[in-house]
Design a protein around this motif. Sequence first.
Motif, mmCIF file in Angstrom:
data_model
loop_
_atom_site.group_PDB
_atom_site.id
_atom_site.type_symbol
_atom_site.label_atom_id
_atom_site.label_comp_id
_atom_site.label_asym_id
_atom_site.label_seq_id
_atom_site.Cartn_x
_atom_site.Cartn_y
_atom_site.Cartn_z
ATOM 1 N N THR A 1 0.827 -1.207 0.000
ATOM 2 C CA THR A 1 0.000 0.000 0.000
ATOM 3 C C THR A 1 0.858 1.253 0.000
ATOM 4 N N VAL A 2 1.866 1.291 0.854
ATOM 5 C CA VAL A 2 2.752 2.466 0.927
ATOM 6 C C VAL A 2 3.438 2.697 -0.409
ATOM 7 N N ASP A 3 3.988 1.633 -0.998
ATOM 8 C CA ASP A 3 4.683 1.768 -2.283
ATOM 9 C C ASP A 3 3.737 2.243 -3.382
ATOM 10 N N ALA A 4 2.524 1.700 -3.406
ATOM 11 C CA ALA A 4 1.567 2.069 -4.450
ATOM 12 C C ALA A 4 1.113 3.516 -4.298
ATOM 13 N N VAL A 5 0.921 3.979 -3.070
ATOM 14 C CA VAL A 5 0.500 5.372 -2.849
ATOM 15 C C VAL A 5 1.600 6.328 -3.269
ATOM 16 N N LEU A 6 2.847 6.031 -2.916
ATOM 17 C CA LEU A 6 3.960 6.906 -3.273
ATOM 18 C C LEU A 6 4.142 6.991 -4.787
ATOM 19 N N LYS A 7 3.875 5.905 -5.487
ATOM 20 C CA LYS A 7 4.015 5.881 -6.943
ATOM 21 C C LYS A 7 2.744 6.308 -7.670
ATOM 22 N N ARG A 8 1.666 6.529 -6.910
ATOM 23 C CA ARG A 8 0.363 6.856 -7.478
ATOM 24 C C ARG A 8 -0.063 5.777 -8.480
ATOM 25 N N ASP A 9 0.105 4.536 -8.069
ATOM 26 C CA ASP A 9 -0.292 3.391 -8.885
ATOM 27 C C ASP A 9 -1.776 3.125 -8.634
ATOM 28 N N TYR A 10 -2.646 3.817 -9.400
ATOM 29 C CA TYR A 10 -4.085 3.784 -9.178
ATOM 30 C C TYR A 10 -4.670 2.378 -9.066
ATOM 31 N N PRO A 11 -4.414 1.489 -10.011
ATOM 32 C CA PRO A 11 -5.052 0.159 -9.936
ATOM 33 C C PRO A 11 -4.706 -0.597 -8.661
ATOM 34 N N VAL A 12 -3.443 -0.504 -8.215
ATOM 35 C CA VAL A 12 -3.024 -1.227 -7.015
ATOM 36 C C VAL A 12 -3.666 -0.614 -5.776
ATOM 37 N N VAL A 13 -3.678 0.720 -5.690
ATOM 38 C CA VAL A 13 -4.284 1.390 -4.538
ATOM 39 C C VAL A 13 -5.773 1.054 -4.458
ATOM 40 N N GLN A 14 -6.462 1.121 -5.590
ATOM 41 C CA GLN A 14 -7.887 0.793 -5.610
ATOM 42 C C GLN A 14 -8.141 -0.637 -5.170
ATOM 43 N N GLY A 15 -7.353 -1.556 -5.689
ATOM 44 C CA GLY A 15 -7.527 -2.959 -5.328
ATOM 45 C C GLY A 15 -7.281 -3.206 -3.852
ATOM 46 N N LEU A 16 -6.238 -2.563 -3.303
ATOM 47 C CA LEU A 16 -5.917 -2.756 -1.886
ATOM 48 C C LEU A 16 -7.003 -2.181 -0.982
ATOM 49 N N ILE A 17 -7.499 -0.999 -1.319
ATOM 50 C CA ILE A 17 -8.552 -0.403 -0.491
ATOM 51 C C ILE A 17 -9.801 -1.271 -0.517
ATOM 52 N N LEU A 18 -10.121 -1.814 -1.685
ATOM 53 C CA LEU A 18 -11.284 -2.694 -1.775
ATOM 54 C C LEU A 18 -11.084 -3.966 -0.957
ATOM 55 N N VAL A 19 -9.873 -4.504 -0.965
ATOM 56 C CA VAL A 19 -9.582 -5.705 -0.174
ATOM 57 C C VAL A 19 -9.718 -5.399 1.317
ATOM 58 N N PHE A 20 -9.137 -4.283 1.764
ATOM 59 C CA PHE A 20 -9.240 -3.901 3.177
ATOM 60 C C PHE A 20 -10.692 -3.633 3.564
ATOM 61 N N ALA A 21 -11.416 -2.919 2.696
ATOM 62 C CA ALA A 21 -12.821 -2.636 2.988
ATOM 63 C C ALA A 21 -13.644 -3.921 3.016
ATOM 64 N N GLY A 22 -13.371 -4.815 2.064
ATOM 65 C CA GLY A 22 -14.078 -6.090 2.043
ATOM 66 C C GLY A 22 -13.809 -6.911 3.293
ATOM 67 N N ALA A 23 -12.542 -6.884 3.767
ATOM 68 C CA ALA A 23 -12.203 -7.601 5.001
ATOM 69 C C ALA A 23 -12.946 -7.014 6.190
ATOM 70 N N LYS A 24 -13.026 -5.691 6.226
ATOM 71 C CA LYS A 24 -13.741 -5.030 7.319
ATOM 72 C C LYS A 24 -15.233 -5.375 7.284
ATOM 73 N N VAL A 25 -15.831 -5.355 6.096
ATOM 74 C CA VAL A 25 -17.257 -5.693 5.964
ATOM 75 C C VAL A 25 -17.491 -7.147 6.360
ATOM 76 N N LEU A 26 -16.583 -8.037 5.951
ATOM 77 C CA LEU A 26 -16.718 -9.453 6.296
ATOM 78 C C LEU A 26 -16.639 -9.664 7.803
ATOM 79 N N VAL A 27 -15.710 -8.977 8.450
ATOM 80 C CA VAL A 27 -15.590 -9.095 9.903
ATOM 81 C C VAL A 27 -16.853 -8.594 10.588
ATOM 82 N N ASN A 28 -17.376 -7.455 10.118
ATOM 83 C CA ASN A 28 -18.619 -6.932 10.702
ATOM 84 C C ASN A 28 -19.776 -7.904 10.509
#
Length: 313
Positions: free
Chosen positions: A270-297
């Motif tokens: 995540t840190v590397d992708a944000v620093l490089k502004r790698d849109y697809p990777v950042v989007q995918g990671l945020i969705l994975v983290f959000a999905g994990a949070k929704v699943l836990v809830n």
Amino acid sequence: MTTYIVRRLFATLPVMAVVALFVFFLLRFAPGDPAAIIAGEDATAEAIAAVRAKLGLDRPMVEQFVVWTMQLVRGDMGVSIFSNLPVTRLISQRLEPTVALTLSTLFVAVAMAIPIGVLAAWKARKLVDRLVMGFAVLGFAMPVFVLAYILIYFFAVQWQLLPVQGYQPIKEGLWPFVQSLILPSLALGITYMALIARTTRASMLEVLAQDYMRTANSKGLATNRVLLLHALKNAAVPIVTVIGIGIALLISGVVITETVFNIPGLGRLTVDAVLKRDYPVVQGLILVFAGAKVLVNLIIDISYAFLDPRIRY
């Protein structure tokens, strides 16, 4: 019970849709141009425009969102701008260290927090209670990276009991795998443990003040039976709730912890992708983290129905 679970499952769909919408447009409106970063500092306007066209960033925003959404429905999170590898592949390569760190942190935090929270409630307003709550306040107030460096200094540098940094996959052996997780799990788990311990104490105190608890004590039941079988069971809903809420702390803490301990997980990615502004990777990671949070809830919500059957209706 089945109806309750199905209803909760369907309730997660609009949440993920809103998250996807928010993530896409938030990144697009953020300052900076990934095409200019990829093209280089000395690139001409024509070269930057060519890179932008290759990435599809010259299309209308709505068209970009529709194309991205259709890819997402098919399980395609896109391709990394810099590594030219599928985002799903990058995430799968970094998934094991993050999952291992998260699960070990949960184990450390819950295994330590609930017993000391129960002990503090049992010995309320006594020295043990004050010591436990003082430790909890200190642990919750201390930043993760500060605690991490303190643990590294003593356990790795001074006493040389554990490795300073790095991660060993479980295929390399169970003990090297466990060794590489002890310090980061403690650093991240102590903060999380403090939150659970305080909630456990408060919930237990409320239950211990009920009439049926005084009845159980008057019958001469063993203390451990009263505390664990009667009190803790009835105090479980708030405790489970704060464990679920604390997953958000773990997600943010994993990024810092993996950076400090040089663990090649999703946090570092995540840190590397944000620093490089790698849109697809950042989007995918945020969705994975959000999905994990929704699943836990979702799991937490379903657990309520088992802990308190009245919630099902």
